[in-house]
Enzyme design. Structure first.
Site, PDB file in Angstrom:
ATOM      1  N   LYS A 144     -18.684  10.820   4.465  1.00  0.00           N
ATOM      2  CA  LYS A 144     -18.700  10.656   2.999  1.00  0.00           C
ATOM      3  C   LYS A 144     -19.653  11.685   2.381  1.00  0.00           C
ATOM      4  CE  LYS A 144     -17.371   5.875   3.757  1.00  0.00           C
ATOM      5  NZ  LYS A 144     -15.946   5.768   3.457  1.00  0.00           N
TER       6      LYS A 144
ATOM      7  N   ARG B 217       0.828  -1.213   0.000  1.00  0.00           N
ATOM      8  CA  ARG B 217       0.000   0.000   0.000  1.00  0.00           C
ATOM      9  C   ARG B 217       0.849   1.243   0.000  1.00  0.00           C
ATOM     10  NH1 ARG B 217      -5.791  -0.810   2.218  1.00  0.00           N
ATOM     11  NH2 ARG B 217      -6.123  -2.797   1.206  1.00  0.00           N
TER      12      ARG B 217
ATOM     13  N   THR C 286     -22.531   7.265   8.075  1.00  0.00           N
ATOM     14  CA  THR C 286     -21.308   8.004   8.361  1.00  0.00           C
ATOM     15  C   THR C 286     -21.538   9.485   8.103  1.00  0.00           C
ATOM     16  OG1 THR C 286     -18.932   8.167   7.927  1.00  0.00           O
ATOM     17  CG2 THR C 286     -20.335   7.825   6.020  1.00  0.00           C
TER      18      THR C 286
ATOM     19  N   HIS D 214     -22.691   4.609   2.206  1.00  0.00           N
ATOM     20  CA  HIS D 214     -22.442   5.180   0.869  1.00  0.00           C
ATOM     21  C   HIS D 214     -23.698   5.786   0.261  1.00  0.00           C
ATOM     22  CE1 HIS D 214     -18.302   3.838   0.735  1.00  0.00           C
ATOM     23  NE2 HIS D 214     -18.740   2.795   1.417  1.00  0.00           N
TER      24      HIS D 214
ATOM     25  N   SER E 197     -19.973  -0.479  -1.656  1.00  0.00           N
ATOM     26  CA  SER E 197     -18.974   0.529  -2.003  1.00  0.00           C
ATOM     27  C   SER E 197     -17.997   0.102  -3.078  1.00  0.00           C
ATOM     28  CB  SER E 197     -18.199   0.923  -0.756  1.00  0.00           C
ATOM     29  OG  SER E 197     -17.452  -0.174  -0.291  1.00  0.00           O
TER      30      SER E 197
ATOM     31  N   SER F 213     -25.407 -12.429   7.251  1.00  0.00           N
ATOM     32  CA  SER F 213     -24.566 -11.359   6.742  1.00  0.00           C
ATOM     33  C   SER F 213     -24.394 -11.463   5.227  1.00  0.00           C
ATOM     34  CB  SER F 213     -23.202 -11.455   7.441  1.00  0.00           C
ATOM     35  OG  SER F 213     -22.294 -10.522   6.917  1.00  0.00           O
TER      36      SER F 213
ATOM     37  N   THR G 257     -14.285   5.784  24.776  1.00  0.00           N
ATOM     38  CA  THR G 257     -13.517   6.587  23.827  1.00  0.00           C
ATOM     39  C   THR G 257     -14.018   8.026  23.811  1.00  0.00           C
ATOM     40  OG1 THR G 257     -12.694   6.664  21.556  1.00  0.00           O
ATOM     41  CG2 THR G 257     -14.966   5.996  21.836  1.00  0.00           C
ATOM     42  N   THR G 258     -13.112   8.940  23.535  1.00  0.00           N
ATOM     43  CA  THR G 258     -13.431  10.373  23.522  1.00  0.00           C
ATOM     44  C   THR G 258     -14.470  10.683  22.445  1.00  0.00           C
ATOM     45  OG1 THR G 258     -11.207  10.827  24.296  1.00  0.00           O
ATOM     46  CG2 THR G 258     -12.382  12.667  23.286  1.00  0.00           C
TER      47      THR G 258
ATOM     48  N   THR H 193      -9.631  -6.077  -0.035  1.00  0.00           N
ATOM     49  CA  THR H 193     -10.852  -5.274  -0.160  1.00  0.00           C
ATOM     50  C   THR H 193     -11.824  -5.934  -1.141  1.00  0.00           C
ATOM     51  OG1 THR H 193      -9.471  -3.343   0.269  1.00  0.00           O
ATOM     52  CG2 THR H 193     -11.685  -2.925  -0.534  1.00  0.00           C
TER      53      THR H 193
HETATM   54  N1  PMP Z   1     -19.381   0.922   6.127  1.00  0.00           N
HETATM   55  C1  PMP Z   1     -18.990   0.857   4.845  1.00  0.00           C
HETATM   56  C2  PMP Z   1     -19.812   0.083   3.886  1.00  0.00           C
HETATM   57  C3  PMP Z   1     -17.819   1.516   4.442  1.00  0.00           C
HETATM   58  O1  PMP Z   1     -17.417   1.441   3.166  1.00  0.00           O
HETATM   59  C4  PMP Z   1     -17.063   2.251   5.384  1.00  0.00           C
HETATM   60  C5  PMP Z   1     -15.795   3.007   5.076  1.00  0.00           C
HETATM   61  N2  PMP Z   1     -15.272   3.066   3.908  1.00  0.00           N
HETATM   62  C6  PMP Z   1     -17.514   2.289   6.694  1.00  0.00           C
HETATM   63  C7  PMP Z   1     -18.663   1.615   7.036  1.00  0.00           C
HETATM   64  C8  PMP Z   1     -16.763   3.054   7.743  1.00  0.00           C
HETATM   65  O2  PMP Z   1     -17.117   4.397   7.693  1.00  0.00           O
HETATM   66  P1  PMP Z   1     -16.119   5.505   8.265  1.00  0.00           P
HETATM   67  O3  PMP Z   1     -15.224   5.871   7.124  1.00  0.00           O
HETATM   68  O4  PMP Z   1     -16.994   6.597   8.742  1.00  0.00           O
HETATM   69  O5  PMP Z   1     -15.367   4.851   9.371  1.00  0.00           O
END
Ligand code: PMP
Length: 424
Positions: A267, A40, A264, A236, A208, A155, A296-297, A382
């Site tokens: 994005k 990478r 999220t 997404h 994605s 899943s 976590t903060t 990926t």
């Molecule tokens: N779910 C999916 C399907 C994603 O593609 C991603 C990140 N690419 C996330 C969750 C995680 O989101 P974040 O980038 O906000 O951590």
């Protein structure tokens, strides 16, 4: 071989030199990654608010302006003047960091207002912020699956790594993987499971890496028939689809049928952070039990303020969603007219097929070096080996001239062999 200690009185087997063993492992692994073309390398890209999607690419020998085709700031909201103003104001008023977990002085009125806004976006009674979409999935799914004994999660085979992390991390839960977007396979697997077991169907709306979209309503039908709950990742899609940016579940009029919607702020909304939305007591329970939230903060106030502004602005900005769809269609038809291989899908994500890891890396590199175009090569893990691709995302800010330049560049750098193979 034995080592002698204390003048030969004690004999011990050879010590494991853990540091050396780990270092050797790291070095062998890195060498293998390089051999396979999967090492990478992060391009150093400087985002320029006023010029999106143009970035400055920093190399050891200088700086060059490039067109980025792989940003997840899908609507350019990361540069929206109102979003920037909200962030700047909040930094000025509240400082840089939250200074604590949600429980320890880290819950500001901005966090509370953002959660209310997100709940309303999805037509749900409650929402809960997390440090990222990744953490929302990991912590949220695990909290659900650990709640009832014998939970089985169904899943989708293409679910994101963060959802898989949540399922794997859930102590005692079973996991059944169904073929991607395949309702028949899902139904067969639901039917085969013990009818008395608690069940969760976990899936995404826009996938994605392929850019295809789940049949949410039909999945909810199956959930009802088999007594399952539904968990939908709209990462997404939020901001991008639906009349007010509530995602595919809003577009399809089925948000009320999905139990937990995860999204999220990083994005479509262009900022940072993740969340889940759903029933008030379910969300409250997750708030009280999920380690990824408790320990976590909380989000920096300026991040919460910027995200809040972005969600509010996008609710009333359907023009940007229309422009995104129009630009995605223009990109697809230009690729098709040039005979370039792409995965067909109905979303703004447009994967261009390469099919081999080292080739994929080289194609991306030549695009960047020779044509000032940045497109991310997507490799294993990926996507499966042999399905390597460039992942292009149209935005409202990609012009016709940028599309034309991209097509010309792809024709120059994609070997005809790869194009022919994809067509077969
Ligand atoms: N779910 C999916 C399907 C994603 O593609 C991603 C990140 N690419 C996330 C969750 C995680 O989101 P974040 O980038 O906000 O951590």
């Amino acid at each position: 071989a034995m080592r002698t200690y204390g003048g030969g009185i004690l004999e011990m087997p050879d010590l494991m030199d853990t540091r050396r063993a780990f270092l050797a492992h790291c070095q062998a692994n890195l060498a293998a990654l390089r051999r396979e073309g999967r090492y990478r390398e992060f391009a150093h890209l400087e985002k320029l608010s006023g010029r999106f999607p143009l970035y400055r690419w920093h190399r050891p020998d200088g700086v060059r302006e490039v067109t980025v085709w792989s940003s997840n700031d899908y609507l350019g909201m990361g540069a929206h003047p109102q979003v920037l103003a909200a962030a700047a104001r909040a930094v000025e008023e509240h400082g840089a960091g939250a200074g604590g977990t949600r429980n320890i002085s880290g819950t500001s009125p901005l966090h509370v207002a953002l959660e209310a806004e997100l709940a309303s976006l999805h037509g749900k009674p409650a929402a809960l912020l997390f440090g990222s979409g990744y953490i929302a999935n990991q912590a949220g799914i695990a909290a659900v699956l650990e709640a009832l004994p014998g939970f089985i999660v169904f899943s989708d085979a293409k679910n994101h790594a963060s959802m898989i992390a949540g399922m794997r991390g859930a102590k005692g839960a079973g996991r059944v993987i169904w073929r991607h977007n395949d309702l028949q396979d899902l139904e067969a697997k639901l039917a085969a499971a013990p009818s008395g077991a608690p069940k969760l169907i976990a899936f995404e709306s826009v996938y994605s890496m392929d850019g295809d979209i789940a049949p949410i309503g039909a999945i909810c039908d199956l959930a009802e028939r088999y007594g399952a709950m539904t968990y939908l990742d709209e990462v997404h899609a939020v901001g991008l689809y639906g009349a007010t940016g509530g995602g595919i579940s809003e577009r399809d009029g089925v948000a009320h049928r999905v139990d937990l919607i995860e999204g999220t702020l990083a994005k479509g909304f262009g900022v940072f952070g993740g969340y889940i939305a759903g029933d008030a007591d379910m969300v409250d329970y997750i708030r009280s039990t999920a380690g990824g939230l408790i320990f976590t903060t909380s989000l920096p106030p300026a991040v919460a303020a910027a995200a809040l502004e972005s969600v509010r602005v996008l609710k009333r900005l359907p023009e940007r969603r229309v422009a995104l769809a129009e630009r995605a269609a223009a990109l697809k038809s230009a690729l098709d007219a040039a005979g370039l291989p792409r995965l067909d899908g109905p979303s703004h994500i447009v994967p261009v097929w390469v099919g081999e890891a080292e080739l994929c890396r080289q194609v991306a590199r030549r695009l960047l070096e020779d044509h000032a175009i940045y497109a991310t090569p997507i490799n294993y893990p990926t996507v499966p080996r042999g399905t390597e691709r460039l992942r292009l995302c149209a935005t409202p800010f990609h012009t016709d001239a940028m599309i034309a330049a991209l097509v010309t560049a792809l024709q120059a750098v994609l070997p005809t062999a790869a194009i022919r193979q994809a067509a077969e």
